[in-house]
Write a protein that holds these residues in place. Sequence first.
Motif, PDB file in Angstrom:
ATOM      1  N   MET B 187       4.265  28.787   2.457  1.00 25.04           N
ATOM      2  CA  MET B 187       5.282  29.326   3.487  1.00 25.04           C
ATOM      3  C   MET B 187       5.708  28.136   4.421  1.00 25.04           C
ATOM      4  O   MET B 187       6.776  28.181   4.973  1.00 25.04           O
ATOM      5  CB  MET B 187       4.842  30.697   4.028  1.00 25.04           C
ATOM      6  N   ASN B 206       4.916  31.341  -3.525  1.00 22.93           N
ATOM      7  CA  ASN B 206       4.465  30.924  -2.077  1.00 22.93           C
ATOM      8  C   ASN B 206       3.386  31.512  -1.519  1.00 22.93           C
ATOM      9  O   ASN B 206       3.120  32.542  -1.791  1.00 22.93           O
ATOM     10  CB  ASN B 206       5.784  31.188  -1.152  1.00 22.93           C
ATOM     11  N   ILE B 207       2.542  30.605  -1.053  1.00 25.80           N
ATOM     12  CA  ILE B 207       1.238  31.119  -0.290  1.00 25.80           C
ATOM     13  C   ILE B 207       1.673  31.325   1.094  1.00 25.80           C
ATOM     14  O   ILE B 207       1.826  30.534   1.931  1.00 25.80           O
ATOM     15  CB  ILE B 207       0.128  30.280  -0.431  1.00 25.80           C
ATOM     16  N   TYR B 208       1.190  32.492   1.712  1.00 24.30           N
ATOM     17  CA  TYR B 208       1.115  32.683   3.124  1.00 24.30           C
ATOM     18  C   TYR B 208       0.350  32.113   3.941  1.00 24.30           C
ATOM     19  O   TYR B 208      -1.013  31.991   3.357  1.00 24.30           O
ATOM     20  CB  TYR B 208       1.302  34.347   3.407  1.00 24.30           C
ATOM     21  N   GLU B 211      -5.168  33.187   9.073  1.00 23.37           N
ATOM     22  CA  GLU B 211      -5.239  33.252  10.595  1.00 23.37           C
ATOM     23  C   GLU B 211      -5.150  31.952  11.300  1.00 23.37           C
ATOM     24  O   GLU B 211      -4.858  31.891  12.388  1.00 23.37           O
ATOM     25  CB  GLU B 211      -6.586  34.216  11.076  1.00 23.37           C
ATOM     26  N   GLU B 409       7.438  34.066  22.069  1.00 21.95           N
ATOM     27  CA  GLU B 409       7.441  35.455  22.121  1.00 21.95           C
ATOM     28  C   GLU B 409       7.024  35.990  23.342  1.00 21.95           C
ATOM     29  O   GLU B 409       7.645  37.157  23.612  1.00 21.95           O
ATOM     30  CB  GLU B 409       6.371  36.010  20.794  1.00 21.95           C
ATOM     31  N   TYR B 412       9.873  36.326  25.569  1.00 20.30           N
ATOM     32  CA  TYR B 412      10.881  37.410  24.979  1.00 20.30           C
ATOM     33  C   TYR B 412      10.299  38.520  25.560  1.00 20.30           C
ATOM     34  O   TYR B 412      11.188  39.596  26.004  1.00 20.30           O
ATOM     35  CB  TYR B 412      10.955  37.079  23.704  1.00 20.30           C
ATOM     36  N   TRP B 434      16.103  23.276  18.663  1.00 18.57           N
ATOM     37  CA  TRP B 434      16.336  24.057  17.531  1.00 18.57           C
ATOM     38  C   TRP B 434      15.079  24.870  17.393  1.00 18.57           C
ATOM     39  O   TRP B 434      13.978  24.685  17.742  1.00 18.57           O
ATOM     40  CB  TRP B 434      16.926  23.098  16.431  1.00 18.57           C
ATOM     41  N   SER B 435      15.680  25.800  16.794  1.00 14.63           N
ATOM     42  CA  SER B 435      14.667  27.234  16.398  1.00 14.63           C
ATOM     43  C   SER B 435      13.803  26.892  15.309  1.00 14.63           C
ATOM     44  O   SER B 435      12.875  27.577  15.065  1.00 14.63           O
ATOM     45  CB  SER B 435      15.464  28.496  16.459  1.00 14.63           C
ATOM     46  N   SER B 436      14.414  25.745  14.621  1.00 18.50           N
ATOM     47  CA  SER B 436      13.608  25.489  13.272  1.00 18.50           C
ATOM     48  C   SER B 436      13.691  26.213  12.165  1.00 18.50           C
ATOM     49  O   SER B 436      14.180  27.314  12.239  1.00 18.50           O
ATOM     50  CB  SER B 436      12.060  25.140  13.668  1.00 18.50           C
ATOM     51  N   HIS B 437      12.906  25.736  10.871  1.00 20.01           N
ATOM     52  CA  HIS B 437      13.363  26.323   9.536  1.00 20.01           C
ATOM     53  C   HIS B 437      12.696  27.753   9.451  1.00 20.01           C
ATOM     54  O   HIS B 437      11.819  28.072  10.057  1.00 20.01           O
ATOM     55  CB  HIS B 437      12.597  25.361   8.483  1.00 20.01           C
ATOM     56  N   PRO B 439      10.881  30.166   7.022  1.00 17.64           N
ATOM     57  CA  PRO B 439      10.991  31.680   7.255  1.00 17.64           C
ATOM     58  C   PRO B 439      10.508  31.771   8.540  1.00 17.64           C
ATOM     59  O   PRO B 439       9.672  31.095   9.156  1.00 17.64           O
ATOM     60  CB  PRO B 439       9.953  32.146   6.070  1.00 17.64           C
ATOM     61  N   PHE B 440      10.850  32.896   9.044  1.00 17.83           N
ATOM     62  CA  PHE B 440      10.556  33.220  10.387  1.00 17.83           C
ATOM     63  C   PHE B 440       9.092  34.004  10.594  1.00 17.83           C
ATOM     64  O   PHE B 440       9.117  34.910  11.150  1.00 17.83           O
ATOM     65  CB  PHE B 440      11.700  34.155  11.352  1.00 17.83           C
ATOM     66  N   ILE B 441       8.152  33.272  10.140  1.00 24.59           N
ATOM     67  CA  ILE B 441       6.762  33.844  10.364  1.00 24.59           C
ATOM     68  C   ILE B 441       6.409  33.850  11.647  1.00 24.59           C
ATOM     69  O   ILE B 441       5.667  34.768  12.381  1.00 24.59           O
ATOM     70  CB  ILE B 441       5.909  33.118   9.601  1.00 24.59           C
TER      71      ILE B 441
END
Lengths: 371, 516
Positions: B187, B206-208, B211, B409, B412, B434-437, B439-441
């Motif tokens: 990911m 795709n591997i998540y 921790e 976060e 926010y 920029w907020s970057s690529h 996926p939004f993990i």
Amino acid sequence: MKKIGLIVNPIAGMGGTVGLKGTDGKAILEKAKRLGSKPQSAKRTKETLERLTFLKNDFELITYPGEMGERIAKECGFEPKVIGSIKTTETTATDTIQAAKEISALKVDLLLFAGGDGTARDIYNAIRNKTVVLGIPTGVKIQSAVFASNPMKGGDLVALFLQGKIKETKEAEVMDIDEEAFRTGFVSAKLYGYLTIPYEKQHVQRIKSGSSTNERYAQEAIAQDIIENMDDEYYYIIGPGTTTRPIMERLKLDFTLLGVDLILEKKLVEKDLSEQKILTYITGKRTKIVVTPIGGQGYIFGRGNQQISSKVIREVGKDNIIIVATKQKINSLNGQPFLTDTGDKEINQLLSEHVIVITGYHNKVVYRISY
Amino acid sequence: MTKNTKVKNFHQAKWDEPIIFELSTKGERGILFPEIEKEIEAIVGDGFSKLPKQMIRKQAPQLPELAQKQVLKHYLRISQQTLGADLNVDIGQGTCTMKYSPKINERFAGSPKFTALHPAQDESTVQGILEIIYKLDLFLREISGLDKFTFQPGGGGQAIFAMVSIIEAYHATNNEGEQRDEIISTMFSHPSDAAAPTVKGYKVINIYPNEDGLPDIEALKKAVSKRTAALLITNPEDTGIFNPKIKEFTDMVHKVGGLCGYDQANANGLLGITRAKEAGFDMCFFNLHKTFSSPHGCGGPATGALGVKEEISDFLPVPLVEFDGKKYYFNYDLPKSIGKVRAFYGAVPAILKAYSWIMSLGSEGLKEVSRIAVLNNNYLLKKVLEIPGASAPYAKGRHRIEQVRYSWEDLYNDTGVTTEDITYRMVDFGFHMWSSHHPFIVPQPFTLEPTEAYSKAEMDEYLAGLRRVVKEAHENPELVKSAPHRSVVHKIDHEPLDNPAKWAITWRAYLKKNKK
């Protein structure tokens, strides 16, 4: 001008601080009060409304009298349109249902409600998916996926919705736990239905590409993948949920959104099966289970799909479980693993490992299950 | 400069400049060409009648019609509306490895000795540039440990695509093409590592992350099988965390018969420190426009230099540039080649600039580049974590390699100000973020990569910008949320990007879709 409805369940959350695991029913409420519990709902609703004050002149707020919305709205500087009537003190589910019906009838763009799973159920019973809603989490039990992750974020979401920055919606699970059973230490969660909530797409960086594909498209892609790989030698137990729904729709089969259906050779065997019925059909037969995590918490088994019991899982075998979920749904877990709560420790342990999850057409991920 | 460094009182030009097609006036011309004189025509012909009939278009192309002055004015105005790498402290575009591109190398590439070359010239007349291509290949072999490079791919995405083509050809040769239909990625690897195989018809797993922010060896165990064609992975991933178990990953994939491709688009923290070969990879690629200082060119003349191990070098695109001890030549004799992935030999100016950059630094210099890039990054990490509301998920307390994916976060949650809001406000001070690529993990992500090109003073300047915006987020969040206030455009509407009925990548498509 846009219209936002507001319903506050004033007693939601009162059971929590005094360890009562909920406030469904009059007797429990009395007990909570005796134990010194203070109302939580108004305070948390305030956090949401405060995020909206900057748009105060851009929308009309419609609410119910007194503790059901009027008081807190005025405290936050709004001048709400107040409809209906309640007995001044104790409100009940009937009041919530009545308010939801009346406010929804005024064609609000979004109905904001503060409460817990019980309140969500009442809203669902009153209006189904007629109106876009969003829950402010103020209750003890928050199993449903219709709530913002906290009151403040709920306010931000509504602001984006009001500004037209969020236009899409999605169906989210209304779940509830049997409080009686919960108090005796047993969790029995049921999937009651789906409410329509605003769908906040995650924007990726401008220039590089557009935002992520929508949930519905991803669900269709998952269904296509599952159907293409279906083996006619196997029974398929299709678990509840909107993620599995397109499988049945694409096969043009009758199905239940909230129940468990069984198919063989791409034909419906029977829908809305109990655990016992599933076992009658599949015992000794080759079977696969198709499930998706239910609600916002990532439960694969044991919440909302108890029909697929540990006995059924044992019979089917771990390797025949197919888990489906959109990446959006997985990402919303913030790295927390999927969970199981089958009531059978051995099965929970057996399932706790890395698993393949189908996330789209020819698209899988590896994710972890825990309990 | 100190912690109290003031941010610039920046104000960008705003011209409300239309796009060039809208500036077109019928009949307006930049140059009026003279008629061909009769004497010339008698010798060389009219220049048209010899063209094959099917090649002559019936309608003139709808190009914008403008005088020279109008063209110049248009592009100068647009140039004032950019925040280019030479203009700002461009460390906010993490993963892209923004660094200084020495201007002397631009001179080399702009020299007529170079620009007058034609790709169809006989190889005996272009020995100089072939030598440069060949020697850059040798340098990259040393840097990666692999055995042969091609410079054909026009960027990282195309290099990945070429890798997947090689993977496909390799398994087809072994009669395992049908069986091996899955490619594994992670990911936090670049999304193209999953996208290119998808386009090629592969199934993607795709591997998540776990921790620690790393892919788990246990997860890989679940993903590998007889169907595995390859693993395509970045290391360090976009988090800047180096996976120390990478050799176990490649071993496990090799064990089941798959190939391993290393996405080294950004290798800025690793030069002379670790190599693809020792990590067990069969292939890798470097973006010359990232690590090797050739300019990015906004998706323009770039190169994804793709290298492979000897065993699979037969599959590379043709021609390869070789040396027989006396002369440099093109080798087309690769029967198993995947063919061409781009015309001719790649973006040769990018090759020339990367070659010059490496020559000016030498091997010790390259190592120094990585050391400084890592040092800069860890300085920035420490300073960013001192800013209230900023965090660096995963690998707490550990050093990162060349970049970090941070999160706003906490900010926010405190203020309601998002990463997107901050990126817009930073522009008001002349900074790019920029907020970057996807996926939004990582929630509210931002990725900073200071490279070796920025001084401590410049990093402090950028940090002052971040501190200022965070202070504003607490004191006056509306100011941040309604930013930018001093930039070219206000907010960008994302919606047309999601709507195929609206988006247009050509003027013609725009006219068609908008029924003009």
